[in-house]
Design a protein around this motif. Structure first.
Motif, PDB file in Angstrom:
ATOM      1  N   VAL B 245      -2.316 -10.412  12.855  1.00  0.00           N
ATOM      2  CA  VAL B 245      -3.653  -9.935  12.489  1.00  0.00           C
ATOM      3  C   VAL B 245      -3.539  -8.856  11.412  1.00  0.00           C
ATOM      4  CG1 VAL B 245      -5.817  -9.020  13.348  1.00  0.00           C
ATOM      5  CG2 VAL B 245      -4.406 -10.397  14.828  1.00  0.00           C
ATOM      6  N   GLY B 246      -2.551  -7.983  11.582  1.00  0.00           N
ATOM      7  CA  GLY B 246      -2.306  -6.972  10.560  1.00  0.00           C
ATOM      8  C   GLY B 246      -2.039  -7.611   9.215  1.00  0.00           C
ATOM      9  N   GLY B 247      -1.322  -8.722   9.219  1.00  0.00           N
ATOM     10  CA  GLY B 247      -1.040  -9.422   7.972  1.00  0.00           C
ATOM     11  C   GLY B 247      -2.313  -9.900   7.304  1.00  0.00           C
ATOM     12  N   VAL B 248      -3.183 -10.510   8.108  1.00  0.00           N
ATOM     13  CA  VAL B 248      -4.453 -10.989   7.559  1.00  0.00           C
ATOM     14  C   VAL B 248      -5.236  -9.824   6.966  1.00  0.00           C
ATOM     15  CG1 VAL B 248      -6.656 -12.041   8.144  1.00  0.00           C
ATOM     16  CG2 VAL B 248      -4.566 -12.921   9.135  1.00  0.00           C
ATOM     17  N   LEU B 249      -5.280  -8.731   7.713  1.00  0.00           N
ATOM     18  CA  LEU B 249      -6.056  -7.588   7.225  1.00  0.00           C
ATOM     19  C   LEU B 249      -5.417  -6.974   5.990  1.00  0.00           C
ATOM     20  CD1 LEU B 249      -7.218  -6.012  10.553  1.00  0.00           C
ATOM     21  CD2 LEU B 249      -8.592  -7.152   8.844  1.00  0.00           C
ATOM     22  N   PHE B 250      -4.092  -6.984   5.928  1.00  0.00           N
ATOM     23  CA  PHE B 250      -3.425  -6.482   4.718  1.00  0.00           C
ATOM     24  C   PHE B 250      -3.879  -7.295   3.507  1.00  0.00           C
ATOM     25  CE2 PHE B 250      -0.067  -6.862   1.567  1.00  0.00           C
ATOM     26  CZ  PHE B 250       0.195  -5.541   1.283  1.00  0.00           C
ATOM     27  N   SER B 251      -3.845  -8.601   3.643  1.00  0.00           N
ATOM     28  CA  SER B 251      -4.248  -9.457   2.519  1.00  0.00           C
ATOM     29  C   SER B 251      -5.704  -9.223   2.145  1.00  0.00           C
ATOM     30  CB  SER B 251      -4.064 -10.933   2.876  1.00  0.00           C
ATOM     31  OG  SER B 251      -2.764 -11.312   2.590  1.00  0.00           O
ATOM     32  N   LEU B 252      -6.541  -9.076   3.156  1.00  0.00           N
ATOM     33  CA  LEU B 252      -7.957  -8.858   2.869  1.00  0.00           C
ATOM     34  C   LEU B 252      -8.154  -7.512   2.202  1.00  0.00           C
ATOM     35  CD1 LEU B 252      -9.637 -10.128   6.112  1.00  0.00           C
ATOM     36  CD2 LEU B 252      -9.691 -11.179   3.878  1.00  0.00           C
ATOM     37  N   GLU B 253      -7.480  -6.507   2.746  1.00  0.00           N
ATOM     38  CA  GLU B 253      -7.638  -5.157   2.235  1.00  0.00           C
ATOM     39  C   GLU B 253      -7.239  -5.107   0.766  1.00  0.00           C
ATOM     40  OE1 GLU B 253      -6.940  -0.985   4.436  1.00  0.00           O
ATOM     41  OE2 GLU B 253      -5.145  -2.155   4.244  1.00  0.00           O
ATOM     42  N   GLU B 254      -6.162  -5.773   0.440  1.00  0.00           N
ATOM     43  CA  GLU B 254      -5.670  -5.679  -0.924  1.00  0.00           C
ATOM     44  C   GLU B 254      -6.301  -6.704  -1.844  1.00  0.00           C
ATOM     45  OE1 GLU B 254      -4.253  -3.231  -1.650  1.00  0.00           O
ATOM     46  OE2 GLU B 254      -3.393  -2.512   0.225  1.00  0.00           O
ATOM     47  N   GLY B 255      -6.610  -7.861  -1.274  1.00  0.00           N
ATOM     48  CA  GLY B 255      -6.943  -8.933  -2.195  1.00  0.00           C
ATOM     49  C   GLY B 255      -8.353  -9.467  -2.159  1.00  0.00           C
ATOM     50  N   ALA B 256      -8.902  -9.583  -0.967  1.00  0.00           N
ATOM     51  CA  ALA B 256     -10.146 -10.341  -0.883  1.00  0.00           C
ATOM     52  C   ALA B 256     -11.259  -9.640  -1.621  1.00  0.00           C
ATOM     53  CB  ALA B 256     -10.541 -10.492   0.569  1.00  0.00           C
ATOM     54  N   SER B 257     -12.065 -10.399  -2.266  1.00  0.00           N
ATOM     55  CA  SER B 257     -13.272  -9.814  -2.794  1.00  0.00           C
ATOM     56  C   SER B 257     -14.413 -10.457  -2.037  1.00  0.00           C
ATOM     57  CB  SER B 257     -13.368 -10.047  -4.286  1.00  0.00           C
ATOM     58  OG  SER B 257     -12.943 -11.329  -4.623  1.00  0.00           O
ATOM     59  N   PHE B 258     -14.494 -11.754  -2.145  1.00  0.00           N
ATOM     60  CA  PHE B 258     -15.495 -12.496  -1.421  1.00  0.00           C
ATOM     61  C   PHE B 258     -14.848 -12.935  -0.110  1.00  0.00           C
ATOM     62  CE2 PHE B 258     -17.570 -16.696  -0.772  1.00  0.00           C
ATOM     63  CZ  PHE B 258     -18.824 -16.217  -0.521  1.00  0.00           C
ATOM     64  N   TRP B 259     -15.459 -12.627   0.992  1.00  0.00           N
ATOM     65  CA  TRP B 259     -14.911 -13.035   2.286  1.00  0.00           C
ATOM     66  C   TRP B 259     -15.148 -14.510   2.469  1.00  0.00           C
ATOM     67  CZ3 TRP B 259     -12.623 -11.209   6.823  1.00  0.00           C
ATOM     68  CH2 TRP B 259     -12.779 -12.011   7.939  1.00  0.00           C
ATOM     69  N   ASN B 260     -14.079 -15.241   2.562  1.00  0.00           N
ATOM     70  CA  ASN B 260     -14.193 -16.677   2.750  1.00  0.00           C
ATOM     71  C   ASN B 260     -13.610 -17.030   4.110  1.00  0.00           C
ATOM     72  OD1 ASN B 260     -13.437 -19.423   2.806  1.00  0.00           O
ATOM     73  ND2 ASN B 260     -13.672 -19.487   0.598  1.00  0.00           N
TER      74      ASN B 260
END
Lengths: 722, 722
Positions: B245-260
């Motif tokens: 879960v931390g991995g997913v959040l890391f990617s979102l925190e750094e990368g996601a702009s639009f939540w898909n």
């Protein structure tokens, strides 16, 4: 080209259009109030002026205030969870104690039917109170509230869903229904409660109590409110399952469009505070103030370590049984909408279900004879001896002579051989139908725990004894019903407290979703569709690039001039046949120069901001953002504003109040691009212009919610004209 | 009005402009290649045609392929993690075994300096191999790779960062540096490795190996590649910390702009597969194939239950010490950029650090005399007797005669009284400076473990003995250095396996961030800024609404006509003084009608798609999207394309290839609106138009990255003209 998209009715079932009619008629007033939230900021001159007046420090203070509010939301949500937990435990405790004594008395004397009657009456009484409160006082408090919160986070404003009254009824209702022995859980309503709490706290006033604390006035607009409601929903999940990360992901899954780092961090904070508050107060209540061991309302107990059996497709029936649950519940809901829409009928139905549940449980207890010696490790709370020998107790009876949550735990953890397969089979079947029947009753109730209970029961029935595998069965059943994926996986991981279970749980939920989706949609989506809510999914259908804004948009559009006659504005707003909420403001030749909302116009009319008056009343205070905030969120209807015949001839200058740079797209833009823009920015209105920047159409949520991927490609739905 | 924004140099330190020059000069070639990723889909006619040819089934197959790729990414990342773990364990095992025997021999004989030399030589040798590989073969593999991956996910293309060669050097490098006893962790490089793996697998070819597997060709564009790289980074985090879960959040925190939603779910899947693969293979390696007990490379062991001490601000120094770490490291990096930019110097520095680390550790071991009886519960792997009595071992020495990861575990869990305060104090100080010195060396290395080690060490030094409180100290130190919040909290929760720790860890990380930010930015941000990367933060500065697109945009803009002369296109593309990557396509009077990218023009020129040739070569195959994909991502430079003088006179029709509906904004749009649009949609170019839809400017990443909130409000940065 738009006619290529098959026009089908909304569920792909063909014959339901007639069925939807009674719902629409009976509920017309609610429907017409159903509007979108406006997540886009109207950057008009008032806003810019206010910002210019604000120092850098001012922004920091706002930020700090947001954190304080999130902390409060978490704290209060945790408190509510704690209150519900204690109330349910006390009430159910009294009930089971009374019934147990009665059963013990009549087991020896004979005449256990008296016990049955006692039990059924007690249950019905509890449920009656809950159902009366819901049916007569606040019908929106029925059910788990998750569909409503999903809609709210999606951007659909559902009337009364985040009012204080709703919260009170919800909490009271869920205590009654769980204590009343229905096949329900207390976790779903927590999510709703958290959301209401958030909406209330963040606005610093309660319209139900007619009290304005004059704090947090800055946050009185849709953007901020929706952010806080996300935090509240997350705090609710967090308190319900002890799953703060799961809570954050639930809010993101349902609500977020644009990922905002700071917002997510605040949501997480609210979640953490909520689970900690619950944990803290429960530890004090249980008399062990140092031991923070109940982070959530649900506690599954400890599981053994993962093994490869967990990957075996034992859980395959989950998707099928989940779909069956949804199909039956769908028909039942249609039936209820048609025939059981009078409050007193609804209360009677709820009481009937309560009595039947008691009877079924009683039969189960009566006919089972799985005797086990007393004094095992896991001390059962209300051991029933029944017809067992002295020093033994009836394990089957005991497992189900309790709240559903504790029954789940017994199913997971009781040693092999505890249950007789036949009784277990009958129980599974009976409980399945009871749970189907219960969901949708006019009581506050969650569906998580009953789903898990059904799953664990058929898992046991299949001879599965490893509790970790039973957990996957339970997860499969739950996943087959609600079809949540990401957040549910994380919730389950956190509720069980072991990361290694994540992978099998994830696979199980994926399978359940794929299998279940083959038959019917998820339970929440069914209920959302039955309400004809224009719900936007994550992406536009992949095959829809050839559809352009021209085909999707509504047109013609009612526009206003920069300086418009008051009479015309009043006429347009009063027109009940076309209730529009946003109006492009145009210069000559319909060239776009802004966008103004109905709510803004109403405030302007109320304050009589007319060009003619500006000169005569120089002393008059200028309209400020505060005036708009004070009117938020219940702007008066146009009918309540009196405009004299003289005033109708005045002019109104909209320049200062309109959003001067609304997002626009050219007519050739494809549906996915329009959709992405709309979704990513949380828009309510998107203006479509030609290549001269003239307004040709307006895209709203309903225009986009129509398109949908069916089994044979793109389909166009008929959404109710709301 | 733009002049109101204070123009300051980028770090607010005033005197660093001179210092940045050598970096710019030495690295000019790299800088000019630094482009943005294009997350927006170019919906030209080719795209629409391809989509029309694709059936609904085709889209499903694509979706399935995406899942397969994510599974592969997870699996391979897990395998790499497993390989690194085993290699490090083996090599470090041999080393410590040799040194231990040597020490034992010379403890009796006297002349321990020979042991010291052996140790230092062994360390330096390992580090030398690692440093040579990094410095001479692939310099981008230096460090943890997290800043580079942050930039990539943010949308900045950094050359060579996701190549296979980088991966090989990274893995080799990290094994060498951990085995070489440096103050580094092996978890940071895992994130980079996962990302490279993702980029490679998803493209179905490797340019380094000159091998094209002809699979997954559909995914050869920036949008898809970035999605997969997100999944890879998440899988890396997941394998490193056992934190899916931390991995997913890391990617979102750094990368996601639009939540898909679907993308997030796939990322989660990759994470899960990764941690499971690691767990599975390690369990086999350890000879217990059923026990899945090592979900990550890091294992902190079990902690006691939470108590109220964890909320006590013991961890306050974390932020300050973290900031100190960053400040020293910042100056050191400046020094390195100036004076240590030759590869052989870099290798020598790394070897020096390795030797010094060995010496310091040796001194620590030599001078400590914390004797403990042998044969406790926690069997140490290489117990050193040294000058202790028989049957005892030197606990201090043993704790640090090991890889940093195991040392952390010893610090957390060893019983009270194990360490002598003076030795511990000296150790903390020495290790702090060693870690500062080590980060930024030309070796592959992570900073997580050393940070945790420092934190745990000063926690112990302050007399804290409860391991849960020590954990918060360690978290504070780490948080003070890296300043991650959301994902780090979740990573720590998952790595320790207990949700209830979440709240104190969260509070600790928040405090550390607030305290640390007062002094200097986070370590990764410092290194990103030292590279002058146009990094976009989450929101525009809050006080920037009065800045409009007119002030922000670059202008004048080079535009092309719908049908443009080849000569002009070649001239514009060849102009080295202004390297533009996107060009608005305009009709008469500069009215916008599309946007075309440099890469597209180059493919068109290469295939000589000229109007004059279309009629003469009817048999010629029409250009397809495949031709663009084949050229991706290394489009040939314009210089390599030969255009004859005759051809220069031909015309090129861009209609079919341009994006016909680029996003546009009017000139009056405020900076926050522009920013939000840009960030939410992952744009690379945003066209600014006047109210006649005529092109007046272009906003790119660099125009937006300039604005920044400093201590006194809005500041405008001078970004290198790249």
């Amino acid at each position: 080209m738009a006619n290529i998209a098959k026009k089908v009715s909304w569920s792909g079932r063909g014959d339901d259009r007639g069925e939807r009619t009674p719902l629409l008629n009976g509920d017309e007033e609610v429907k017409n109030n159903r509007q979108s939230l406006d997540y886009d900021n109207s950057e008009n001159q008032l806003f810019l002026e206010e910002e210019r007046r604000m120092s850098h420090m001012g922004f920091r203070c706002l930020e700090i205030r947001r954190w304080v509010i999130c902390g409060l939301i978490g704290f209060l949500t945790g408190l509510i969870a704690c209150m519900i937990d204690i109330a349910v435990e006390k009430l159910a405790g009294y009930k089971y104690f009374a019934v147990k004594q009665n059963i013990e008395k009549y087991t020896e004397l004979g005449g256990l039917s008296i016990s049955l009657i006692l039990w059924a009456v007690l249950n019905s009484a509890f449920v009656m109170f809950g159902a009366i409160a819901v049916a007569f006082v606040e019908p929106i408090a029925a059910g788990s509230g998750i569909p409503q919160i999903k809609c709210f986070l999606n951007g659909v404003k559902i009337p009364r869903v985040v009012r204080l009254k709703t919260l009170v009824i919800k909490v009271f209702g869920v205590i009654c229904s769980v204590a009343g022995g229905l096949a329900v859980g207390k976790e779903g309503p927590m999510i709703h409660s958290g959301a209401v709490m958030a909406a209330g706290v963040s606005q610093g006033r309660s319209t139900s109590l007619k009290k304005d604390f004059k704090i947090f006035e800055y946050f009185r607009r849709d953007t901020e409110k929706r952010d806080f409601v996300s935090a509240g929903a997350a705090a609710g999940v967090s308190a319900a399952f002890g799953a703060p990360v799961g809570g954050v992901l639930f809010s993101l899954e349902e609500g977020a469009s644009f990922w905002n780092q700071l917002l997510t961090w605040r949501i997480f904070f609210a979640s953490m505070v909520s689970t900690f508050t619950l944990n803290f107060f429960l530890s004090i209540y249980h008399g062990k103030p140092g031991e923070l061991s109940s982070p959530g309302l649900i506690n599954f107990g400890r599981f053994d370590t993962l093994n490869y059996f967990s990957f075996f497709p034992f859980h395959f029936p989950g998707g099928v049984l989940g779909a069956l649950f949804n199909i039956i519940n769908y028909w039942l809901t249609i039936f209820r909408i048609r025939y059981i829409h009078r409050p007193c009928l609804q209360v009677m139905e709820a009481m009937l279900v309560a009595a039947v549940t008691a009877t079924v449980s009683f039969a189960m207890i009566y006919f089972s004879n799985d005797c086990q010696p007393l004094g095992q490790d896991k001390a059962e709370e209300y051991p029933l001896q029944l017809f067992c020998a002295d020093g033994e107790y009836n394990s089957m009876a005991t497992a189900f002579f309790n709240t559903p949550e504790r029954s789940v735990r017994s199913l997971f953890h009781n040693p092999p051989g505890t249950y007789n397969p036949v009784t277990l089979g009958v129980f599974t079947l009976a409980y399945f139908f009871l749970a189907v029947w219960t969901y949708g009753l006019t009581v506050s109730a969650g569906v998580f725990i009953p789903s898990l209970l059904i799953g664990a029961a058929w898992g046991r029935l299949f001879g599965i004894l490893l509790c970790i595998v039973l957990l996957t069965c339970a997860a499969a059943q739950l996943g087959g019903i609600v079809r949540m994926t990401l957040s549910l996986t994380v919730i389950m991981i956190e509720a069980t407290g072991n990361v290694t279970y994540g992978f099998p749980i994830m696979l199980v939920l994926m399978t359940a979703k794929i299998v279940g989706d083959y038959f019917i949609e998820g339970l929440y989506d069914i209920h959302i569709k039955l309400q004809s809510v224009p719900f936007l999914h994550w992406d536009a259908p992949p095959t829809s690039h050839w559809l352009t804004a021209r085909e999707v948009m509504s047109s013609p559009v009612t526009c206003f001039n920069r300086v418009e006659k008051v009479g015309r504005i009043v006429d347009v707003l009063s027109n009940t046949s076309t209730i529009h909420n946003g109006f492009p403001v145009v210069a000559h030749t319909r060239k776009i120069c802004g966008l103004i909302l109905r709510s803004q116009l109403i405030v302007l009319l109320k304050h009589k901001v007319f060009v003619e008056r500006a000169s005569s009343r120089l002393s008059q205070r200028k309209l400020q953002l505060k005036d708009f905030r004070d009117a938020y969120p219940r702007f008066p209807p146009i009918q309540s504003i009196h405009v004299s015949q003289d005033e109708r001839e005045c002019m109104m200058d909209l320049t200062e109040f309109m959003n001067p740079t609304p997002y626009t797209v050219p007519q050739e833009t494809s549906l996915p691009r329009v959709f992405k823009l709309f979704r990513a920015l949380g828009l309510r209105h998107l203006v479509v212009v030609d290549n001269e920047n003239r307004v040709v159409g307006l895209v709203t949520r309903k225009d986009l919610a129509r398109y949908h991927v069916g089994k044979d490609g793109l389909e166009e739905l008929h959404l109710a004209q709301t």
